[in-house]
Design a protein around this motif. Structure first.
Motif, PDB file in Angstrom:
ATOM      1  N   GLU A   1      -2.839   2.191   2.988  1.00 12.32           N
ATOM      2  CA  GLU A   1      -3.509   1.113   3.802  1.00 12.32           C
ATOM      3  C   GLU A   1      -5.100   1.423   4.377  1.00 12.32           C
ATOM      4  OE1 GLU A   1      -3.600  -2.990   6.787  1.00 12.32           O
ATOM      5  OE2 GLU A   1      -1.817  -2.032   6.205  1.00 12.32           O
TER       6      GLU A   1
ATOM      7  N   LEU B   1      -3.824  -7.337   1.538  1.00 12.30           N
ATOM      8  CA  LEU B   1      -2.604  -6.499   1.175  1.00 12.30           C
ATOM      9  C   LEU B   1      -1.255  -7.565   1.696  1.00 12.30           C
ATOM     10  CD1 LEU B   1      -3.201  -3.153   2.676  1.00 12.30           C
ATOM     11  CD2 LEU B   1      -2.754  -3.579   0.268  1.00 12.30           C
TER      12      LEU B   1
ATOM     13  N   GLY C   1       2.203  -3.306   4.080  1.00 11.79           N
ATOM     14  CA  GLY C   1       1.873  -2.525   4.236  1.00 11.79           C
ATOM     15  C   GLY C   1       1.570  -1.230   3.538  1.00 11.79           C
TER      16      GLY C   1
ATOM     17  N   ALA D   1       1.059  -1.446  -0.244  1.00  9.70           N
ATOM     18  CA  ALA D   1       0.183  -0.283   0.014  1.00  9.70           C
ATOM     19  C   ALA D   1       1.039   1.408   0.242  1.00  9.70           C
ATOM     20  CB  ALA D   1      -0.836  -0.056   0.818  1.00  9.70           C
TER      21      ALA D   1
END
Length: 392
Positions: free
Chosen positions: A46, A39, A42, A11
């Protein structure tokens, strides 16, 4: 209601996650879908993903003696299974980047249609998947790619599955007021000719080539300044500092670091320099074009040439820094030519690369993949297996 799973490698505030996030925002605003995002890692986006989808994380297998604790942690919401349990079913599973490839196998073998959204070219594919790429691609029913360059790469690697090309899209950008503020903030003269670049500081993005071009021109022109927007690892930054100290042009080159509102920094540039050795279809080029910046890029380095062509900038031979510098000098000496190329670049973005146009087409590709995949599964059902042997 259609149920979709997207598998994202991370992310981070980089091209592939940002493009996925923008599409999911559009999808949520236009349709009622059940959207899960797995995901694998992270990142700072996120929370943004959590606003438009249910965010899942891969299950970390625990040793037998600790599996009781694993169940406790799951009940507390500290871990979540990537498939919401063994009974989870999706109308389509989309892997976003080739890093999602190993995770598509389980879903395809469970009878779910799979699609890979490819944001990489040949070098990155080789680095990320090694020799496993042909094997892993057996678990993909359809491919969505961000440029003709990526489609050509897949075909050259023997991919026979359907391939759809949908370019990225530009988001709203800043204004001339941003340019004045950014130049003042960075200590760049208001009348300087600013050559800008944007991206992660790494070899693939050609930051070393950017410095070579800067050295070539800084010694010849007093009014040129070079600006790079983006961050990198500490080791990469040390290399940059090492080179700048010995090139003796440090005062003419600025590295701004990563910026949440990068478009404000793009507005401070006179020309956008894409020095990437490999870039499938950089969204930052669309943002620069939207701000009427002419683009200089390398041939045989990715999909930017599909935007630039022969009228929105200059395409120079691959890694030819002298030709690149010469193109920049021409724009410095002929501001009218730079203005016209920038106007053309903006017109192309507004005609070809809008969010509505791209997202509508992407949604159609996903619908086709879900429909065709479901029909194929009914005709030739696959046995559900745990895994297949993978070549070393």
């Amino acid at each position: 209601m259609q149920r979709l799973l997207f598998i994202a490698h991370e992310a981070s505030r980089t091209g592939a996650p940002l493009l996925l996030l923008q599409f999911l925002r559009w999808l949520k605003a236009h349709e009622s879908c059940a959207i899960d995002v797995l995901l694998l890692r992270g990142g700072e986006l996120e929370g943004d993903f959590a606003e438009v989808a249910t965010v899942l994380h891969p299950r970390i297998e625990m040793p037998p003696r600790l599996r009781g604790m694993d169940r406790v942690r799951e009940r507390l919401g500290l871990i979540r299974d990537d498939a919401r349990g063994d009974e989870a079913r999706y109308d389509l599973v989309v892997g976003n980047t080739v890093l999602a490839l190993p995770h598509l196998e389980r879903y395809q073998h469970a009878g779910m249609p799979t699609l890979l959204w490819v944001h990489e070219l040949d070098y990155a594919v080789g680095e990320l998947t090694d020799a496993r790429f042909p094997y892993l691609c057996r678990h993909v029913d359809r491919f969505l790619v961000v440029s003709e360059a990526v489609a050509m790469m897949l075909r050259a690697r023997g991919i026979a599955a359907p391939i759809d090309v949908v370019h990225g899209f530009a988001k709203p950008v800043g204004s001339i007021d941003d340019a004045v503020h950014v130049r003042r903030q960075l200590g760049i003269a208001a009348d300087a000719f600013v050559v800008g670049a944007c991206g992660t500081i790494e070899w693939r993005k050609g930051v070393d080539l950017f410095l070579q071009i800067a050295r070539d021109l800084a010694w010849r022109c007093d009014d040129i300044h070079f600006l790079w927007v983006g961050g990198g690892s500490e080791s990469e930054l040390r290399r940059i500092r090492h080179d700048l100290a010995r090139m003796e042009i440090g005062g003419r080159v600025t590295f701004s670091g990563p910026q949440v509102q990068a478009d404000a920094y793009l507005s401070a540039m006179d020309v956008f320099a894409l020095t990437s050795r490999e870039d499938p279809f950089p969204l930052v080029c669309l943002e620069a074009a939207r701000l009427e910046k002419p683009i200089v890029c390398f041939a045989n380095a990715g999909g930017a040439v599909e935007l630039v062509e022969d009228d929105a900038g200059v395409i120079v031979p691959y890694a030819d820094t002298h030709a690149f510098a010469a193109a920049l000098l021409r724009y410095r000496g002929d501001r009218t030519a730079a203005w016209l190329a920038g106007k053309t670049a903006r017109a192309k973005v507004e005609a070809r690369y809008t969010m509505e146009r791209a997202c509508t087409r992407i949604r159609q590709v996903f619908d086709d993949a879900a429909h065709d995949g479901a029909r194929t599964r009914r005709a030739t059902p696959r046995p559900a297996v745990e895994s297949c042997a993978m070549p070393p």
